[in-house]
Motif scaffolding. Structure first.
Motif, PDB file in Angstrom:
ATOM      1  N   TYR A 140     -15.623  12.068  12.199  1.00  0.00           N
ATOM      2  CA  TYR A 140     -14.762  10.935  11.881  1.00  0.00           C
ATOM      3  C   TYR A 140     -13.369  11.165  12.477  1.00  0.00           C
ATOM      4  CZ  TYR A 140     -18.372   9.716   8.495  1.00  0.00           C
ATOM      5  OH  TYR A 140     -19.578   9.385   7.911  1.00  0.00           O
ATOM      6  N   GLN A 167      -8.249  12.776   2.789  1.00  0.00           N
ATOM      7  CA  GLN A 167      -7.364  11.663   3.161  1.00  0.00           C
ATOM      8  C   GLN A 167      -6.896  11.747   4.604  1.00  0.00           C
ATOM      9  OE1 GLN A 167      -4.306  11.615   0.059  1.00  0.00           O
ATOM     10  NE2 GLN A 167      -5.209   9.730  -0.720  1.00  0.00           N
ATOM     11  N   ASN A 194       0.813  -1.219   0.000  1.00  0.00           N
ATOM     12  CA  ASN A 194       0.000   0.000   0.000  1.00  0.00           C
ATOM     13  C   ASN A 194       0.847   1.271   0.000  1.00  0.00           C
ATOM     14  OD1 ASN A 194      -2.697  -1.324   0.291  1.00  0.00           O
ATOM     15  ND2 ASN A 194      -1.796  -1.998   2.227  1.00  0.00           N
ATOM     16  N   PRO A 218      -8.384  -2.205   1.959  1.00  0.00           N
ATOM     17  CA  PRO A 218      -9.364  -1.144   1.673  1.00  0.00           C
ATOM     18  C   PRO A 218      -9.101   0.114   2.480  1.00  0.00           C
ATOM     19  CG  PRO A 218     -10.447  -3.254   2.063  1.00  0.00           C
ATOM     20  CD  PRO A 218      -9.020  -3.438   2.437  1.00  0.00           C
ATOM     21  N   VAL A 219      -9.507   1.219   1.908  1.00  0.00           N
ATOM     22  CA  VAL A 219      -9.438   2.513   2.598  1.00  0.00           C
ATOM     23  C   VAL A 219     -10.731   2.706   3.378  1.00  0.00           C
ATOM     24  CG1 VAL A 219      -9.351   5.008   2.263  1.00  0.00           C
ATOM     25  CG2 VAL A 219      -7.895   3.500   0.876  1.00  0.00           C
ATOM     26  N   ASN A 220     -10.604   3.034   4.656  1.00  0.00           N
ATOM     27  CA  ASN A 220     -11.775   3.206   5.517  1.00  0.00           C
ATOM     28  C   ASN A 220     -11.748   4.522   6.269  1.00  0.00           C
ATOM     29  OD1 ASN A 220     -11.402  -0.204   5.976  1.00  0.00           O
ATOM     30  ND2 ASN A 220     -13.373   0.626   5.326  1.00  0.00           N
ATOM     31  N   ARG A 221     -12.909   4.911   6.741  1.00  0.00           N
ATOM     32  CA  ARG A 221     -13.025   5.990   7.721  1.00  0.00           C
ATOM     33  C   ARG A 221     -13.544   5.401   9.026  1.00  0.00           C
ATOM     34  NH1 ARG A 221     -16.595  10.700   5.499  1.00  0.00           N
ATOM     35  NH2 ARG A 221     -17.930   8.949   4.854  1.00  0.00           N
ATOM     36  N   THR A 242     -16.133   2.358   8.258  1.00  0.00           N
ATOM     37  CA  THR A 242     -16.955   2.571   7.076  1.00  0.00           C
ATOM     38  C   THR A 242     -16.097   3.005   5.902  1.00  0.00           C
ATOM     39  OG1 THR A 242     -18.920   3.722   6.243  1.00  0.00           O
ATOM     40  CG2 THR A 242     -17.456   4.971   7.686  1.00  0.00           C
ATOM     41  N   SER A 243     -16.667   2.992   4.719  1.00  0.00           N
ATOM     42  CA  SER A 243     -15.893   3.366   3.532  1.00  0.00           C
ATOM     43  C   SER A 243     -15.795   4.879   3.432  1.00  0.00           C
ATOM     44  CB  SER A 243     -16.563   2.808   2.286  1.00  0.00           C
ATOM     45  OG  SER A 243     -17.868   3.302   2.148  1.00  0.00           O
ATOM     46  N   ARG A 295      -6.072   2.620   6.622  1.00  0.00           N
ATOM     47  CA  ARG A 295      -6.152   1.202   6.301  1.00  0.00           C
ATOM     48  C   ARG A 295      -5.985   0.405   7.591  1.00  0.00           C
ATOM     49  NH1 ARG A 295      -3.392   2.945   1.396  1.00  0.00           N
ATOM     50  NH2 ARG A 295      -4.630   2.306  -0.425  1.00  0.00           N
ATOM     51  N   GLN A 340      -8.751   9.116   6.376  1.00  0.00           N
ATOM     52  CA  GLN A 340      -8.769   7.801   5.740  1.00  0.00           C
ATOM     53  C   GLN A 340      -7.607   6.954   6.258  1.00  0.00           C
ATOM     54  OE1 GLN A 340      -8.663   8.755   1.568  1.00  0.00           O
ATOM     55  NE2 GLN A 340     -10.834   9.287   1.488  1.00  0.00           N
TER      56      GLN A 340
END
Length: 484
Positions: free
Chosen positions: A362, A380, A70, A349-352, A483-484, A385, A383
């Motif tokens: 957030y 970002q 990543n 995946p990228v998450n919040r 979450t996404s 991972r 955001q």
């Protein structure tokens, strides 16, 4: 290298006697190896907090690169200056052992170039592996200790030498010789990257011209008339050729006709030459780091290295999301490629991380502090991972920043910061959490500290903290949704 400190690869793979030799950047096959199907680049990214560590990128065609892990570092130096530049990856002739060697230097710690060149480390950093994915702890190898007045050891390279049955490690050291202080290339021999012979002078351009970056590639069947070719940053990018690594070398020319130099000739000023051969064909690429303009690597290709006039610049390349600095390239077999991609190739995946009791807010970092906010710009900053826990993989996670790869949420004095992974056990423990059912709502999540299991991540006054949770308000503050 003194500004970009580039690392390039000279690699080890040569079968002896009956088998043709190979280097880490040459895809000629040793008898024990399967055909090559991909490419692995090892590099650093620059002088950022975590930029002077070991990064990897992968390619299927040798021109277009994808960041692994990543975009974050895969190995961290915890020895010497605690930073590395100019990494090179080496494979043994049998293909059963690998080494990464690199300059022991961390400009990000505040070291000046003058101090680094004159009072720097005379050691290089070494990692060792049998499978390309599980690496030993880093260790120091003092290659320049025997050079009188040695100020440093920069840009190490290594290549298997079938003539002597061992590896030649070569690098640049700044020292005084015959009344002139400058960088020259020295070499030692080793069979295990643990003990070395006494250093010997390898390349000295004469007068006041220094040289730092040089890399050798072995060419199968001596195409172009020679078995070995050498590219050096010595004011120009000088190309030389030889039939013996430790023998005499013939100068073929430089790249001034392409408007490329290392400073003396002006034009496009580059450093860090990095060789590779394309898999399955007699075509080579010489990558040059355009450090003066910050444009990253430029590839030149040739089907005959016997003349510098055969090089052509290429524009059909891409370098991935991170800046690639002075590295080296290893041609991969299918089995090697499969192992590397299984370990570092999958994209997390990228998450919040959404607050339970303030659902419009957030988790985000701001100036490396961590809080919950409703409006986050740039996006970002909020955001992350959720990667396997740095201190414990099973059942634990760590929060890696998307826009600062290699930086993680960690608690420090029970407060939270975004910090670069320093490779220590303390950092790993502080940045590792067990994801459990939400304390206020089991459909959500809470995060229990690995090293303080009686404490959970919670927000308080919108700031993220690590606290014991004792009441309903605390349980709500300690509950989040991924979450996404």
């Amino acid at each position: 290298m003194p500004r970009a400190a580039a690392r390039l690869g000279a690699i080890a793979l040569a079968a002896c006697l009956l088998f043709t030799s190979w280097t880490a950047v040459t895809p000629q096959r040793a008898a024990a190896l399967d055909p090559f199907t991909g490419y692995l680049m090892v590099h650093f990214t620059g002088e950022s907090a975590n930029g002077e560590q070991i990064y990897l990128a992968h390619s299927t065609d040798g021109l277009r690169w994808t960041d692994l892990n990543n975009g974050g570092p895969v190995l961290l130096s915890t020895v010497g200056t605690r930073g590395v530049r100019d990494p090179v990856i080496i494979r043994s002739p049998a293909g059963d052992r690998y080494w990464i060697i690199a300059t022991d230097l961390r400009i990000a710690s505040g070291t000046s170039w003058n101090d680094a060149a004159n009072r720097g480390s005379t050691s290089i950093v070494v990692w060792e592996s049998t499978d390309l994915v599980n690496w030993s702890p880093p260790r120091l190898l003092n290659v320049a200790a025997g050079i009188a007045g040695a100020g440093n050891a920069w840009a190490p390279e290594a290549i298997w030498n079938p003539a002597t049955g061992d590896y030649v490690i070569y690098w640049a050291t700044n020292s005084s010789r015959d009344g002139v202080t400058k960088h020259r290339i020295w070499y030692v021999r080793t069979s295990d990257f643990r003990t070395v012979t006494s250093p010997q002078l390898y390349i000295d351009r004469g007068s006041g011209q220094g040289i730092i970056d040089t890399q050798i590639i072995e060419v199968p069947n001596s195409i172009g008339g020679y078995r070995y070719y050498r590219a050096s940053a010595d004011g120009h990018i000088t190309i030389e050729a030889s039939n013996s690594i430790l023998g005499g070398w013939t100068t073929l020319g430089n790249l001034s006709h392409l408007g490329i130099s290392n400073g003396t000739g002006g034009g496009n000023v580059v450093e860090g030459p990095m060789w590779a051969q394309f898999n399955g064909r007699n075509e080579w690429v010489l990558w040059l780091d355009q450090y003066a303009t910050g444009r990253g690597y430029l590839p030149l290709t040739s089907t005959n290295l016997g003349s510098t006039r055969n090089f052509q610049t290429r524009s059909d390349h891409s370098m991935g999301g991170t800046r690639k600095r002075h590295g080296s390239i290893l041609n991969l077999t299918a089995a090697e490629q499969s192992r590397v991609l299984a370990r570092w190739g999958s994209t997390v995946p990228v998450n919040r991380i959404q607050s339970y009791n303030y659902p419009d807010r957030y988790v985000r970092h701001a100036n490396f502090d961590v809080r919950i906010d409703a409006t986050v710009s740039p996006a970002q900053d909020a955001q992350f991972r959720l990667v396997p826990g740095l201190a414990a993989n099973s059942g634990y996670v760590s929060f890696e920043s998307v826009n600062y790869p290699g930086h993680y949420l960690r608690h420090y004095g029970y407060d939270f910061v975004l910090a670069a992974n320093d490779g220590t056990a303390t950092f790993a423990a502080d940045a590792t959490f067990r994801q459990v059912a939400g304390l206020a709502d089991a459909a959500w999540s809470s995060f229990q500290s690995y090293n303080y299991p009686q404490r959970h991540i919670r927000h308080y006054g919108y700031q993220l903290r690590l606290d014991p949770i004792t009441d309903a308000a605390g349980r709500a503050d300690a509950t989040f949704r991924v979450t996404s």
